[in-house]
Design an enzyme around this catalytic site. Sequence first.
Site, PDB file in Angstrom:
ATOM      1  N   GLY A 145      -4.225   3.416  -6.204  1.00 41.99           N
ATOM      2  CA  GLY A 145      -5.327   4.373  -6.125  1.00 41.99           C
ATOM      3  C   GLY A 145      -5.085   5.577  -7.007  1.00 41.99           C
ATOM      4  O   GLY A 145      -4.401   5.486  -8.037  1.00 41.99           O
ATOM      5  N   SER A 146      -5.606   6.710  -6.596  1.00 43.23           N
ATOM      6  CA  SER A 146      -5.581   7.912  -7.436  1.00 43.23           C
ATOM      7  C   SER A 146      -4.212   8.585  -7.399  1.00 43.23           C
ATOM      8  O   SER A 146      -3.472   8.487  -6.424  1.00 43.23           O
ATOM      9  CB  SER A 146      -6.647   8.907  -6.977  1.00 43.23           C
ATOM     10  OG  SER A 146      -6.286   9.485  -5.740  1.00 43.23           O
ATOM     11  N   GLU A 165       0.807   2.379  -7.655  1.00 43.84           N
ATOM     12  CA  GLU A 165       0.055   1.963  -8.841  1.00 43.84           C
ATOM     13  C   GLU A 165      -1.098   2.940  -8.987  1.00 43.84           C
ATOM     14  O   GLU A 165      -2.090   2.870  -8.253  1.00 43.84           O
ATOM     15  CB  GLU A 165      -0.458   0.529  -8.675  1.00 43.84           C
ATOM     16  CG  GLU A 165       0.628  -0.513  -8.545  1.00 43.84           C
ATOM     17  CD  GLU A 165       1.500  -0.628  -9.772  1.00 43.84           C
ATOM     18  OE1 GLU A 165       1.014  -0.312 -10.888  1.00 43.84           O
ATOM     19  OE2 GLU A 165       2.673  -1.016  -9.637  1.00 43.84           O
ATOM     20  N   LEU A 166      -0.942   3.875  -9.913  1.00 41.95           N
ATOM     21  CA  LEU A 166      -1.878   4.992 -10.007  1.00 41.95           C
ATOM     22  C   LEU A 166      -2.781   4.841 -11.227  1.00 41.95           C
ATOM     23  O   LEU A 166      -2.971   3.753 -11.742  1.00 41.95           O
ATOM     24  CB  LEU A 166      -1.094   6.303 -10.013  1.00 41.95           C
ATOM     25  CG  LEU A 166      -0.103   6.457  -8.842  1.00 41.95           C
ATOM     26  CD1 LEU A 166       0.660   7.767  -8.948  1.00 41.95           C
ATOM     27  CD2 LEU A 166      -0.815   6.357  -7.500  1.00 41.95           C
ATOM     28  N   CYS A 200      -8.248   0.828 -13.996  1.00 38.53           N
ATOM     29  CA  CYS A 200      -7.165   1.720 -14.432  1.00 38.53           C
ATOM     30  C   CYS A 200      -6.737   1.444 -15.859  1.00 38.53           C
ATOM     31  O   CYS A 200      -6.115   2.304 -16.489  1.00 38.53           O
ATOM     32  CB  CYS A 200      -5.952   1.572 -13.506  1.00 38.53           C
ATOM     33  SG  CYS A 200      -6.261   2.110 -11.820  1.00 38.53           S
ATOM     34  N   GLU A 285      -8.388  10.696 -16.087  1.00 46.91           N
ATOM     35  CA  GLU A 285      -8.932   9.341 -16.014  1.00 46.91           C
ATOM     36  C   GLU A 285     -10.423   9.417 -15.709  1.00 46.91           C
ATOM     37  O   GLU A 285     -10.822   9.854 -14.626  1.00 46.91           O
ATOM     38  CB  GLU A 285      -8.217   8.546 -14.922  1.00 46.91           C
ATOM     39  CG  GLU A 285      -8.695   7.116 -14.819  1.00 46.91           C
ATOM     40  CD  GLU A 285      -7.970   6.336 -13.736  1.00 46.91           C
ATOM     41  OE1 GLU A 285      -7.746   5.133 -13.928  1.00 46.91           O
ATOM     42  OE2 GLU A 285      -7.634   6.936 -12.692  1.00 46.91           O
TER      43      GLU A 285
END
Length: 385
Positions: A145-146, A165-166, A200, A285
């Site tokens: 996520g963020s 996992e950003l 992403c 992002e």
Amino acid sequence: ALITAENGKPAMWAKAEVGRAVSTFRWAAEEARRFSGDLMRLDTDPIAKGRMAVVRRFPRGPVLGITPFNFPLNLVAHKVAPAIAVGAPIVVKPAPATPLSALLLGSILAETDLPKGMFSCLPVPNERAPKLVEDPRLPVVSFTGSGPVGESIKAAVPQKHVTLELGGNAAVVVCSDYRDLDWAAQRIALFSNYQGGQSCIAVQRVFVHRSHKDTFVPKLVESVSKLDFDEQVGPLISEQAARRVQEWVDSSGGRVLVGGTRNGAAYAPTVLADVPAGAKVVSEEVFGPVVVVSIVDSDEAGLEAANDSKYGLQAGVFTHDVQTAFKAHTLLKVGGVIVGDVPSYRADQMPYGGEKGSGVGREGLRSAMDDYTSPRVMVLTGLTL
């Protein structure tokens, strides 16, 4: 159909996601066959005559998997499949906007002969997630996520094994030697906008060698203009998300070459040029259908510009030169370098993750299995070797 209904992504991408989820479980099953440990000879040291070590990996304990809305099935699969492969129970908290795919997967798993409690799906509001994160019965937290949320999780439970996992703002470098500019333009156009840019590793920044400027940029604009919105792009997850993208574009200070308009939750595929450094559309992002094109004077300058980011998930390098490819692999501070294509390429079995603000740890089946487990050594004594 369910993915499209709850997420809004076009059917072609929903079908692709289902196919990838199937592949993810198959790879986990194959990795489980090979997850048998290692033998280590110890008698190379005279005092260890007749000794050998058996090194096996065992689950750290039950896993909490927190998943986002953009891949509501396959990113759940990337938490669940490796957990099953190593024998670790897992509790999945799906994104509140897209819980149905995870629940459907749960109903399928409930038909198997997995032990009771091996998999749980717990759709709760995000406000209740901190208690799950802090629960001592869940020693492993795997979050996708963020960045801000991920960092808060890491800070809240330093004693736990946390994988993150950003986000990213993936870059592409179109090098001086590259000649198939039509291919590059088409790939960048599609994968800066696929699924509304809500990936992403969607292309966000493009650095083009000056020698290609007059040829490549018009090709990119044309390719973006030709995208079928309903079949290839699709809406954002909410009107609020589309409004945020609109605000970032409007305040970017750049020139809009195509797109730049919004209709409800739908934002038109957009190409920006001449964007000042520091604008959100290049430094953060976007998570929307926006790509920023910049011109560089050398391939080295392009690689340096690609590195100028707090993120480091994946990058794409369009080159035919193997020397340039290896230089990019050495210099780019990212988790993956895709040569001859966009950074949006991911094979589900390969290690996937980022550097810098893009997270810690790796997904991809064997990598996640290692994260969910810890090594345990057994030394055998008195053997005839």
